[in-house]
Design a protein around this motif. Sequence first.
Motif, PDB file in Angstrom:
ATOM      1  N   LEU A  14       0.825  -1.214   0.000  1.00 18.67           N
ATOM      2  CA  LEU A  14       0.000   0.000   0.000  1.00 18.67           C
ATOM      3  C   LEU A  14       0.852   1.253   0.000  1.00 18.67           C
ATOM      4  O   LEU A  14       1.972   1.252   0.520  1.00 18.67           O
ATOM      5  CB  LEU A  14      -0.866   0.025   1.268  1.00 18.67           C
ATOM      6  CG  LEU A  14      -1.966  -1.031   1.386  1.00 18.67           C
ATOM      7  CD1 LEU A  14      -2.413  -1.154   2.833  1.00 18.67           C
ATOM      8  CD2 LEU A  14      -3.150  -0.655   0.498  1.00 18.67           C
ATOM      9  N   ASP A  15       0.317   2.335  -0.583  1.00 20.29           N
ATOM     10  CA  ASP A  15       0.889   3.660  -0.350  1.00 20.29           C
ATOM     11  C   ASP A  15       0.263   4.174   0.935  1.00 20.29           C
ATOM     12  O   ASP A  15      -0.943   4.471   0.973  1.00 20.29           O
ATOM     13  CB  ASP A  15       0.536   4.615  -1.506  1.00 20.29           C
ATOM     14  CG  ASP A  15       1.406   4.364  -2.725  1.00 20.29           C
ATOM     15  OD1 ASP A  15       2.378   3.595  -2.620  1.00 20.29           O
ATOM     16  OD2 ASP A  15       1.101   4.929  -3.793  1.00 20.29           O
ATOM     17  N   VAL A  16       1.061   4.235   2.003  1.00 24.29           N
ATOM     18  CA  VAL A  16       0.529   4.575   3.321  1.00 24.29           C
ATOM     19  C   VAL A  16       0.706   6.064   3.610  1.00 24.29           C
ATOM     20  O   VAL A  16       1.778   6.640   3.365  1.00 24.29           O
ATOM     21  CB  VAL A  16       1.236   3.740   4.420  1.00 24.29           C
ATOM     22  CG1 VAL A  16       0.784   4.163   5.807  1.00 24.29           C
ATOM     23  CG2 VAL A  16       0.952   2.250   4.204  1.00 24.29           C
ATOM     24  N   VAL A  18      -9.214   3.248  -1.379  1.00 26.11           N
ATOM     25  CA  VAL A  18      -8.577   3.670  -0.128  1.00 26.11           C
ATOM     26  C   VAL A  18      -9.082   2.807   1.021  1.00 26.11           C
ATOM     27  O   VAL A  18     -10.276   2.514   1.117  1.00 26.11           O
ATOM     28  CB  VAL A  18      -8.920   5.155   0.170  1.00 26.11           C
ATOM     29  CG1 VAL A  18      -8.423   5.572   1.557  1.00 26.11           C
ATOM     30  CG2 VAL A  18      -8.335   6.079  -0.897  1.00 26.11           C
ATOM     31  N   VAL A  19      -8.174   2.405   1.914  1.00 27.02           N
ATOM     32  CA  VAL A  19      -8.567   1.812   3.182  1.00 27.02           C
ATOM     33  C   VAL A  19      -8.162   2.801   4.278  1.00 27.02           C
ATOM     34  O   VAL A  19      -7.149   3.496   4.155  1.00 27.02           O
ATOM     35  CB  VAL A  19      -7.897   0.426   3.400  1.00 27.02           C
ATOM     36  CG1 VAL A  19      -6.383   0.534   3.473  1.00 27.02           C
ATOM     37  CG2 VAL A  19      -8.441  -0.256   4.644  1.00 27.02           C
ATOM     38  N   SER A  20      -8.986   2.909   5.328  1.00 27.18           N
ATOM     39  CA  SER A  20      -8.704   3.912   6.363  1.00 27.18           C
ATOM     40  C   SER A  20      -9.299   3.460   7.684  1.00 27.18           C
ATOM     41  O   SER A  20     -10.291   2.724   7.712  1.00 27.18           O
ATOM     42  CB  SER A  20      -9.325   5.252   5.940  1.00 27.18           C
ATOM     43  OG  SER A  20      -9.042   6.242   6.888  1.00 27.18           O
ATOM     44  N   ALA A  75      -7.183  -2.297  -1.731  1.00 24.13           N
ATOM     45  CA  ALA A  75      -6.862  -0.864  -1.673  1.00 24.13           C
ATOM     46  C   ALA A  75      -5.495  -0.567  -2.272  1.00 24.13           C
ATOM     47  O   ALA A  75      -4.598  -1.419  -2.309  1.00 24.13           O
ATOM     48  CB  ALA A  75      -6.911  -0.381  -0.231  1.00 24.13           C
ATOM     49  N   ARG A  76      -5.362   0.659  -2.748  1.00 20.24           N
ATOM     50  CA  ARG A  76      -4.072   1.145  -3.228  1.00 20.24           C
ATOM     51  C   ARG A  76      -3.440   2.062  -2.186  1.00 20.24           C
ATOM     52  O   ARG A  76      -2.225   2.099  -2.015  1.00 20.24           O
ATOM     53  CB  ARG A  76      -4.302   1.917  -4.529  1.00 20.24           C
ATOM     54  CG  ARG A  76      -3.044   2.535  -5.079  1.00 20.24           C
ATOM     55  CD  ARG A  76      -3.312   3.239  -6.400  1.00 20.24           C
ATOM     56  NE  ARG A  76      -2.172   4.029  -6.797  1.00 20.24           N
ATOM     57  CZ  ARG A  76      -2.196   4.896  -7.797  1.00 20.24           C
ATOM     58  NH1 ARG A  76      -3.291   5.069  -8.508  1.00 20.24           N
ATOM     59  NH2 ARG A  76      -1.118   5.597  -8.099  1.00 20.24           N
ATOM     60  N   TYR A  77      -4.307   2.830  -1.496  1.00 22.33           N
ATOM     61  CA  TYR A  77      -3.842   3.783  -0.478  1.00 22.33           C
ATOM     62  C   TYR A  77      -4.380   3.392   0.889  1.00 22.33           C
ATOM     63  O   TYR A  77      -5.504   2.907   1.004  1.00 22.33           O
ATOM     64  CB  TYR A  77      -4.351   5.198  -0.794  1.00 22.33           C
ATOM     65  CG  TYR A  77      -3.907   5.722  -2.123  1.00 22.33           C
ATOM     66  CD1 TYR A  77      -2.606   6.183  -2.316  1.00 22.33           C
ATOM     67  CD2 TYR A  77      -4.798   5.761  -3.205  1.00 22.33           C
ATOM     68  CE1 TYR A  77      -2.198   6.658  -3.557  1.00 22.33           C
ATOM     69  CE2 TYR A  77      -4.396   6.239  -4.444  1.00 22.33           C
ATOM     70  CZ  TYR A  77      -3.091   6.680  -4.612  1.00 22.33           C
ATOM     71  OH  TYR A  77      -2.691   7.142  -5.835  1.00 22.33           O
ATOM     72  N   ALA A  78      -3.574   3.628   1.916  1.00 17.62           N
ATOM     73  CA  ALA A  78      -4.043   3.495   3.299  1.00 17.62           C
ATOM     74  C   ALA A  78      -3.864   4.844   3.976  1.00 17.62           C
ATOM     75  O   ALA A  78      -2.746   5.348   4.074  1.00 17.62           O
ATOM     76  CB  ALA A  78      -3.239   2.422   4.029  1.00 17.62           C
ATOM     77  N   VAL A  79      -4.970   5.447   4.385  1.00 17.90           N
ATOM     78  CA  VAL A  79      -4.907   6.742   5.086  1.00 17.90           C
ATOM     79  C   VAL A  79      -5.200   6.449   6.554  1.00 17.90           C
ATOM     80  O   VAL A  79      -6.306   6.050   6.914  1.00 17.90           O
ATOM     81  CB  VAL A  79      -5.929   7.748   4.515  1.00 17.90           C
ATOM     82  CG1 VAL A  79      -5.742   9.111   5.178  1.00 17.90           C
ATOM     83  CG2 VAL A  79      -5.769   7.869   2.997  1.00 17.90           C
TER      84      VAL A  79
END
Length: 412
Positions: free
Chosen positions: A57-59, A85-87, A108-112
């Motif tokens: 992931l891009d965190v 996105v996962v958050s 997901a690609r991004y984790a915020v």
Amino acid sequence: MSGNSDPLSPRAKLAVTAGRAVAAASRAAGRGSGSVIGGRVALKLDPDLLARLAQHLDVILVSATNGKTTTTRLIAEALRAAGPVVSNALGANMPAGITSALAGGSDARYAVIEVDEKYLAGVARDTDPKAIALLNLSRDQLDRAAETRMLAEHWREGLAGSKSVVIANADDPLVVWAASSSPNVVWVAAGQMWKDDAWSCPSCGGVMQRPGDDWYCGECGFRRPTPSWALSGDHVLDPHGSAWPIHLQLPGRANKANAASSAAVAAVFGVPPQVALERMYQVQAVAGRYDVVQFMQRDLRLLLAKNPAGWLETFSLIDPPPTPVILSVNARGADGTDTSWLWDVDYTRLSGHPIFVIGDRKLDLAVRLEVANQTFQVCENLDQAVQIAPPGRIEVIANYTAFQDLRRRVGN
């Protein structure tokens, strides 16, 4: 990452499955979302699980004493323009809750990820974030968080030499000092209403000079960096000097500041400010805060304020007098058990409002309001306060567990 499309080992998969099962059982038993207990079980089975879940992931990590839950939501909304996105949107912001959130985001690609200030360095070490947003540092939970200067020191050590892009508030000297050890910082002029934690220089202890919106140490030369992004009224100024309008359903200056920082984060991932800011309009309420609810034939607006900086920002957005205000303060474990912070809040800003006081520590608050020469009534509970409040929408301001109590009572 290797070409293996599934980065999880059999042990990690077992940990995720067990964590989900425990979380589901906790939910079924009516004990909340289960994310923390599920995450704890998963980490017991595989202590490296957080790092494993983060590796594809891009965190983006978000930390601060105020605004991190809202800013996490705004960044997540903006980044959905670029991919799934996962958050941890419900604010479970320690390693167990973060692990649970990532375990639920397989596509997901991004984790915020919102991170509790005390855990930032460790979570950053485990998740190798592409970006870290630092909003502010102010006094909070005095019984267990060390003073803000020590937290800033902890951040500074944890960020030293970091490969992450750090998006940091140039108006908070403690944040600037913490972020300055990092080689790649994007400075945002997001403003700072609460200044009482930064009168002395975090670098040398000298007295901080504060002409206008600027600040610098007269002794060692530590000073406010030049921001490349800025909040200017209802607009975000980007590094090219273009002004982008902020359209939010969330009230107040603090949320505009959160939007400015979020736009700067989104830009790191190629999402243009206009797209990012338009997407942020979707956010209406964050875990119940800012919601207007109907209760006993009245409109109540629920506002969360956990520490002096938060109370100051909240006072600035309530409707003018004679709007009735209900204040609720607890001092349970999640709030911090020390209520001496009440003396740091300027309650004279409530002059002219009919004030009603509830919560576990209503008497502590009553003493503080008495000293501030405010007129108020102490009530047994929310129902009684609403019954005797004069007409009009009621502003309800509560700290953390008091806010959860209120949400349960009004069915929100």
